[in-house]
Design a protein around this motif. Structure first.
Motif, PDB file in Angstrom:
ATOM      1  N   TYR A 242       0.847  -1.199   0.000  1.00 43.41           N
ATOM      2  CA  TYR A 242       0.000   0.000   0.000  1.00 43.41           C
ATOM      3  C   TYR A 242       0.884   1.251   0.000  1.00 43.41           C
ATOM      4  O   TYR A 242       0.594   2.214  -0.716  1.00 43.41           O
ATOM      5  CB  TYR A 242      -0.909  -0.014   1.237  1.00 43.41           C
ATOM      6  N   VAL A 243       1.961   1.236   0.782  1.00 43.44           N
ATOM      7  CA  VAL A 243       2.872   2.385   0.821  1.00 43.44           C
ATOM      8  C   VAL A 243       3.535   2.590  -0.532  1.00 43.44           C
ATOM      9  O   VAL A 243       3.684   3.726  -1.013  1.00 43.44           O
ATOM     10  CB  VAL A 243       3.930   2.205   1.926  1.00 43.44           C
ATOM     11  N   LEU A 244       3.921   1.502  -1.184  1.00 40.56           N
ATOM     12  CA  LEU A 244       4.512   1.603  -2.522  1.00 40.56           C
ATOM     13  C   LEU A 244       3.536   2.244  -3.501  1.00 40.56           C
ATOM     14  O   LEU A 244       3.914   3.092  -4.316  1.00 40.56           O
ATOM     15  CB  LEU A 244       4.894   0.205  -3.024  1.00 40.56           C
ATOM     16  N   GLN A 245       2.288   1.857  -3.398  1.00 37.35           N
ATOM     17  CA  GLN A 245       1.267   2.418  -4.281  1.00 37.35           C
ATOM     18  C   GLN A 245       1.053   3.904  -4.001  1.00 37.35           C
ATOM     19  O   GLN A 245       0.855   4.696  -4.934  1.00 37.35           O
ATOM     20  CB  GLN A 245      -0.043   1.646  -4.107  1.00 37.35           C
ATOM     21  N   LEU A 246       1.114   4.287  -2.737  1.00 39.64           N
ATOM     22  CA  LEU A 246       0.963   5.709  -2.382  1.00 39.64           C
ATOM     23  C   LEU A 246       2.107   6.543  -2.954  1.00 39.64           C
ATOM     24  O   LEU A 246       1.898   7.683  -3.381  1.00 39.64           O
ATOM     25  CB  LEU A 246       0.941   5.875  -0.857  1.00 39.64           C
ATOM     26  N   ASN A 247       3.314   5.999  -2.911  1.00 42.17           N
ATOM     27  CA  ASN A 247       4.505   6.674  -3.416  1.00 42.17           C
ATOM     28  C   ASN A 247       4.596   8.115  -2.898  1.00 42.17           C
ATOM     29  O   ASN A 247       4.593   9.083  -3.673  1.00 42.17           O
ATOM     30  CB  ASN A 247       4.501   6.671  -4.954  1.00 42.17           C
TER      31      ASN A 247
END
Length: 308
Positions: A242-247
């Motif tokens: 999820y954090v990767l997707q938020l970037n």
């Protein structure tokens, strides 16, 4: 006819007397302010931020808070002499360090009773309702405040001022804070709002969610919360995916070890913009986590990082 006139005069005199009595305060629920009502000779009824009606002393002389933020709120408005204690985490202002400690979690109920507070102030989400119920069963009202936006802190300070008969002092403070906030807003660059993720815990990953005071602080600092989804929890747990997707453009932690541990635990997150552009910063934990009169200072700290 004279007898009828006599009866009318007697009735009219009684009506005048009743009107006079009610006009002089015969109503026991006379409103003092929007959330404060008379409840007796030495009691008033107040409504806290959770909509709970409480009977409290009209002129409280012994108070304390069960949250570090609320302790700061009290000290900003009332004299030191009426604050009778602190929790184990209360550390500001410096004067509070001289106060007796009452452990807040788990609550030291015996220690609280020994200090004989007439009102206990606390913050929504800090003191469980069942704990508040135990305190109130012993005759001590528990007044909750709730903060979702910066404006709620200013309102909370003014509410304390009304309860403690320090309206002038509270209003002077909130006017000053509003002036500081306005000056900060004038310096904010809003043409490009950088998205920031503010981490509370690294393992597992907990962050400040969308429906928190932090979102308002980030916006007033010229940024935006990278979390756009509203979770049931104010501080949701996130997966690394999820954090990767938020970037996020920025990542804020509250300690150097926390920041360093974060990317050791999750090396794949080194792909996010915040890491690649070296925009990983440490916020003062007390300023970040406490809804307190130091809120403008917190916003200023965030703004300074966002402008780097």
């Amino acid at each position: 006819m004279p007898e009828t006139l006599s009866i009318f005069r007697s009735y009219f005199s009684k009506m005048l007397l009743l009107l006079f009595l009610f006009g002089c305060g015969g109503n026991p629920e006379k409103t003092v302010s929007n959330s404060v009502q008379k409840a007796g000779a030495d009691k008033i009824t107040v409504t806290d931020d959770l909509g709970r009606k409480l009977g409290i002393p009209e002129n409280p002389q012994r108070i304390m808070a069960l949250s570090a933020a609320m302790t700061e709120m009290l000290y900003a408005v009332v004299p030191d002499s009426v604050i009778v204690g602190r929790t184990q985490v209360c550390n500001f202002p410096e004067a509070v360090l001289k106060k007796p400690i009452v452990n807040s979690y788990p609550l030291d109920l015996e220690g609280l009773l020994a200090l004989k507070p007439e009102i206990v102030f606390t913050e929504d989400g800090i003191t469980p309702m069942e704990t508040a119920a135990k305190i109130e069963q012993l005759g001590i009202p528990v007044y909750f405040q709730k903060y979702e936006r910066v404006a709620d802190i200013f309102r909370g300070l003014n509410d304390i001022g009304r309860i403690m008969h320090r309206e002038t002092e509270a209003r002077k403070l909130t006017d000053s804070l509003q002036t500081e906030l306005n000056a900060n807003l004038n310096e904010v660059k809003t043409h490009e709002r950088k998205r920031a993720l503010v981490i509370i815990n690294t393992d597992p990953i907990y962050v400040y969610g969308r429906n928190t005071l932090m979102t308002d602080k980030l916006e007033k600092a010229g940024g935006a919360n990278a979390i756009q989804e509203i979770f049931p929890q104010q501080s949701p747990q996130l997966t690394r995916e999820y954090v990767l997707q938020l970037n996020p453009d920025f990542i804020f932690g509250t300690s150097k070890p926390q920041n360093e541990t974060f990317f050791r635990l999750y090396p794949e997150l080194q792909k996010v913009n915040a890491f690649k552009n070296k925009r990983i910063f440490i916020l003062n934990d007390d300023l970040a986590s406490r809804p307190s009169p130091r809120v403008v200072e917190s916003i200023r700290e965030i703004r300074n990082y966002l402008q780097k």
